[in-house]
Motif scaffolding. Sequence first.
Motif, PDB file in Angstrom:
ATOM      1  N   LEU A  50       1.013  -1.821   0.075  1.00 58.20           N
ATOM      2  CA  LEU A  50      -0.019  -0.141  -0.095  1.00 58.20           C
ATOM      3  C   LEU A  50       1.237   1.256  -0.229  1.00 58.20           C
ATOM      4  CD1 LEU A  50      -2.663  -1.388   2.443  1.00 58.20           C
ATOM      5  CD2 LEU A  50      -3.085  -0.607   0.498  1.00 58.20           C
ATOM      6  N   VAL A  51       1.807   1.153   0.599  1.00 59.19           N
ATOM      7  CA  VAL A  51       2.829   2.653   0.336  1.00 59.19           C
ATOM      8  C   VAL A  51       3.565   2.875  -0.614  1.00 59.19           C
ATOM      9  CG1 VAL A  51       4.845   3.423   1.677  1.00 59.19           C
ATOM     10  CG2 VAL A  51       3.055   2.110   3.141  1.00 59.19           C
ATOM     11  N   LYS A  52       3.728   2.065  -1.390  1.00 58.75           N
ATOM     12  CA  LYS A  52       4.934   1.648  -2.323  1.00 58.75           C
ATOM     13  C   LYS A  52       3.430   2.060  -3.405  1.00 58.75           C
ATOM     14  CE  LYS A  52       6.401  -1.429  -5.727  1.00 58.75           C
ATOM     15  NZ  LYS A  52       5.573  -0.562  -7.542  1.00 58.75           N
ATOM     16  N   CYS A  53       2.256   1.818  -3.835  1.00 60.15           N
ATOM     17  CA  CYS A  53       1.056   2.236  -4.312  1.00 60.15           C
ATOM     18  C   CYS A  53       0.317   2.964  -4.126  1.00 60.15           C
ATOM     19  CB  CYS A  53      -0.025   1.066  -4.567  1.00 60.15           C
ATOM     20  SG  CYS A  53       0.518  -0.627  -5.287  1.00 60.15           S
ATOM     21  N   TYR A  54       0.144   4.319  -3.072  1.00 60.43           N
ATOM     22  CA  TYR A  54       0.461   5.473  -2.159  1.00 60.43           C
ATOM     23  C   TYR A  54       1.243   6.322  -2.853  1.00 60.43           C
ATOM     24  CZ  TYR A  54      -4.334   2.677  -2.512  1.00 60.43           C
ATOM     25  OH  TYR A  54      -5.427   2.623  -2.990  1.00 60.43           O
ATOM     26  N   GLY A  55       2.062   6.095  -2.687  1.00 59.46           N
ATOM     27  CA  GLY A  55       3.364   6.976  -1.983  1.00 59.46           C
ATOM     28  C   GLY A  55       3.399   7.269  -0.678  1.00 59.46           C
ATOM     29  N   LEU A  56       4.419   7.936  -0.256  1.00 61.27           N
ATOM     30  CA  LEU A  56       4.467   8.020   0.769  1.00 61.27           C
ATOM     31  C   LEU A  56       4.032   9.982   1.085  1.00 61.27           C
ATOM     32  CD1 LEU A  56       8.730   8.069   1.775  1.00 61.27           C
ATOM     33  CD2 LEU A  56       6.676   6.839   2.132  1.00 61.27           C
ATOM     34  N   LYS A  57       3.591  10.677   0.207  1.00 65.16           N
ATOM     35  CA  LYS A  57       2.603  11.780   0.287  1.00 65.16           C
ATOM     36  C   LYS A  57       1.648  11.481   0.913  1.00 65.16           C
ATOM     37  CE  LYS A  57       4.879  14.761  -3.580  1.00 65.16           C
ATOM     38  NZ  LYS A  57       4.805  15.620  -4.381  1.00 65.16           N
ATOM     39  N   LYS A  58       0.823  10.772  -0.046  1.00 66.00           N
ATOM     40  CA  LYS A  58      -0.597   9.749   0.425  1.00 66.00           C
ATOM     41  C   LYS A  58      -0.158   9.639   2.399  1.00 66.00           C
ATOM     42  CE  LYS A  58      -2.734   9.733  -3.083  1.00 66.00           C
ATOM     43  NZ  LYS A  58      -4.241   8.914  -3.823  1.00 66.00           N
ATOM     44  N   VAL A  59       0.697   8.079   2.092  1.00 71.18           N
ATOM     45  CA  VAL A  59       0.576   7.834   3.623  1.00 71.18           C
ATOM     46  C   VAL A  59       1.279   8.772   4.926  1.00 71.18           C
ATOM     47  CG1 VAL A  59       1.734   6.125   5.100  1.00 71.18           C
ATOM     48  CG2 VAL A  59       1.288   6.063   2.465  1.00 71.18           C
ATOM     49  N   VAL A  60       1.974   9.980   5.084  1.00 71.36           N
ATOM     50  CA  VAL A  60       1.623  10.814   5.952  1.00 71.36           C
ATOM     51  C   VAL A  60       0.664  12.240   5.552  1.00 71.36           C
ATOM     52  CG1 VAL A  60       3.092  13.145   5.837  1.00 71.36           C
ATOM     53  CG2 VAL A  60       3.986  11.161   4.496  1.00 71.36           C
ATOM     54  N   ARG A  61      -0.036  11.877   5.167  1.00 70.50           N
ATOM     55  CA  ARG A  61      -1.575  13.047   5.085  1.00 70.50           C
ATOM     56  C   ARG A  61      -2.521  12.078   6.009  1.00 70.50           C
ATOM     57  NH1 ARG A  61      -1.911  14.492  -1.699  1.00 70.50           N
ATOM     58  NH2 ARG A  61      -0.240  16.041  -0.717  1.00 70.50           N
ATOM     59  N   LEU A  62      -2.370  10.719   6.107  1.00 68.21           N
ATOM     60  CA  LEU A  62      -3.451  10.203   6.966  1.00 68.21           C
ATOM     61  C   LEU A  62      -3.206  10.584   9.027  1.00 68.21           C
ATOM     62  CD1 LEU A  62      -2.661   6.491   5.209  1.00 68.21           C
ATOM     63  CD2 LEU A  62      -4.908   8.156   5.374  1.00 68.21           C
ATOM     64  N   VAL A  63      -2.279  11.211   9.031  1.00 64.58           N
ATOM     65  CA  VAL A  63      -1.717  11.058  10.277  1.00 64.58           C
ATOM     66  C   VAL A  63      -0.909  13.292  10.610  1.00 64.58           C
ATOM     67  CG1 VAL A  63      -0.304  10.114  12.562  1.00 64.58           C
ATOM     68  CG2 VAL A  63      -0.895   9.024  10.815  1.00 64.58           C
ATOM     69  N   PRO A  64      -1.837  13.353  12.065  1.00 64.73           N
ATOM     70  CA  PRO A  64      -1.155  14.454  11.532  1.00 64.73           C
ATOM     71  C   PRO A  64       0.441  14.248  12.142  1.00 64.73           C
ATOM     72  CG  PRO A  64      -2.935  13.764  13.794  1.00 64.73           C
ATOM     73  CD  PRO A  64      -2.796  13.179  12.694  1.00 64.73           C
ATOM     74  N   ARG A  65       1.307  15.909  11.469  1.00 63.46           N
ATOM     75  CA  ARG A  65       1.814  15.830  11.844  1.00 63.46           C
ATOM     76  C   ARG A  65       3.245  15.420  13.386  1.00 63.46           C
ATOM     77  NH1 ARG A  65       5.068  20.228   8.798  1.00 63.46           N
ATOM     78  NH2 ARG A  65       7.683  20.216   9.893  1.00 63.46           N
ATOM     79  N   GLU A  66       2.863  16.132  13.907  1.00 59.97           N
ATOM     80  CA  GLU A  66       3.136  15.877  15.508  1.00 59.97           C
ATOM     81  C   GLU A  66       3.081  14.147  15.819  1.00 59.97           C
ATOM     82  OE1 GLU A  66      -0.310  17.524  14.715  1.00 59.97           O
ATOM     83  OE2 GLU A  66       0.894  19.327  14.878  1.00 59.97           O
ATOM     84  N   LEU A  67       2.342  13.546  15.329  1.00 61.67           N
ATOM     85  CA  LEU A  67       2.785  12.264  15.639  1.00 61.67           C
ATOM     86  C   LEU A  67       3.854  11.763  14.777  1.00 61.67           C
ATOM     87  CD1 LEU A  67      -1.189  10.176  15.504  1.00 61.67           C
ATOM     88  CD2 LEU A  67       1.446  11.257  17.732  1.00 61.67           C
ATOM     89  N   TRP A  68       3.885  12.047  13.424  1.00 63.13           N
ATOM     90  CA  TRP A  68       4.996  11.751  12.642  1.00 63.13           C
ATOM     91  C   TRP A  68       5.965  12.299  13.206  1.00 63.13           C
ATOM     92  CZ3 TRP A  68       4.907   8.182   9.018  1.00 63.13           C
ATOM     93  CH2 TRP A  68       3.333   8.117   8.742  1.00 63.13           C
ATOM     94  N   GLU A  69       6.604  13.319  13.482  1.00 65.89           N
ATOM     95  CA  GLU A  69       7.476  13.826  14.382  1.00 65.89           C
ATOM     96  C   GLU A  69       7.668  12.480  15.664  1.00 65.89           C
ATOM     97  OE1 GLU A  69       6.195  18.009  15.171  1.00 65.89           O
ATOM     98  OE2 GLU A  69       6.735  18.683  13.222  1.00 65.89           O
ATOM     99  N   GLU A  70       6.796  12.713  16.281  1.00 65.99           N
ATOM    100  CA  GLU A  70       6.833  11.844  17.479  1.00 65.99           C
ATOM    101  C   GLU A  70       7.608  10.340  17.078  1.00 65.99           C
ATOM    102  OE1 GLU A  70       4.906   9.897  21.202  1.00 65.99           O
ATOM    103  OE2 GLU A  70       3.601  11.264  20.061  1.00 65.99           O
ATOM    104  N   VAL A  71       7.003  10.340  16.594  1.00 59.51           N
ATOM    105  CA  VAL A  71       7.468   8.790  16.096  1.00 59.51           C
ATOM    106  C   VAL A  71       8.894   8.890  15.429  1.00 59.51           C
ATOM    107  CG1 VAL A  71       6.610   8.612  14.293  1.00 59.51           C
ATOM    108  CG2 VAL A  71       6.634   6.687  15.381  1.00 59.51           C
ATOM    109  N   LEU A  72       9.208   9.504  14.667  1.00 56.06           N
ATOM    110  CA  LEU A  72      10.408   9.489  13.954  1.00 56.06           C
ATOM    111  C   LEU A  72      11.506  10.343  14.747  1.00 56.06           C
ATOM    112  CD1 LEU A  72       9.855  12.012  10.835  1.00 56.06           C
ATOM    113  CD2 LEU A  72      10.296   9.945  10.899  1.00 56.06           C
TER     114      LEU A  72
END
Length: 79
Positions: A50-72
């Motif tokens: 799914l990540v390959k097919c939809y690309g990271l742009k669409k995947v990243v939009r699924l979750v708020p930025r704050e959560l991405w920053e926290e997990v990174l």
Amino acid sequence: MNPEQVRSIKSQIAINPNPLTFDEYINFFPRPLELHQGYPTDGYLMLIALVKCYGLKKVVRLVPRELWEEVLNQVYPPT
């Protein structure tokens, strides 16, 4: 699907969509979807596909930025 095939597909994950070929699809999902304790039996492969097919742009939009920053920060701690 063997580990080398998984690495090959993972290396194709990109910012923009990169659809699966028919052969890749058959290798990823040779049997119908099954659940085990609420999880797909081939869930990790499904996630990669799914990540390959939809690309990271669409995947990243699924979750708020704050959560991405926290997990990174958890996965790649600041040095």
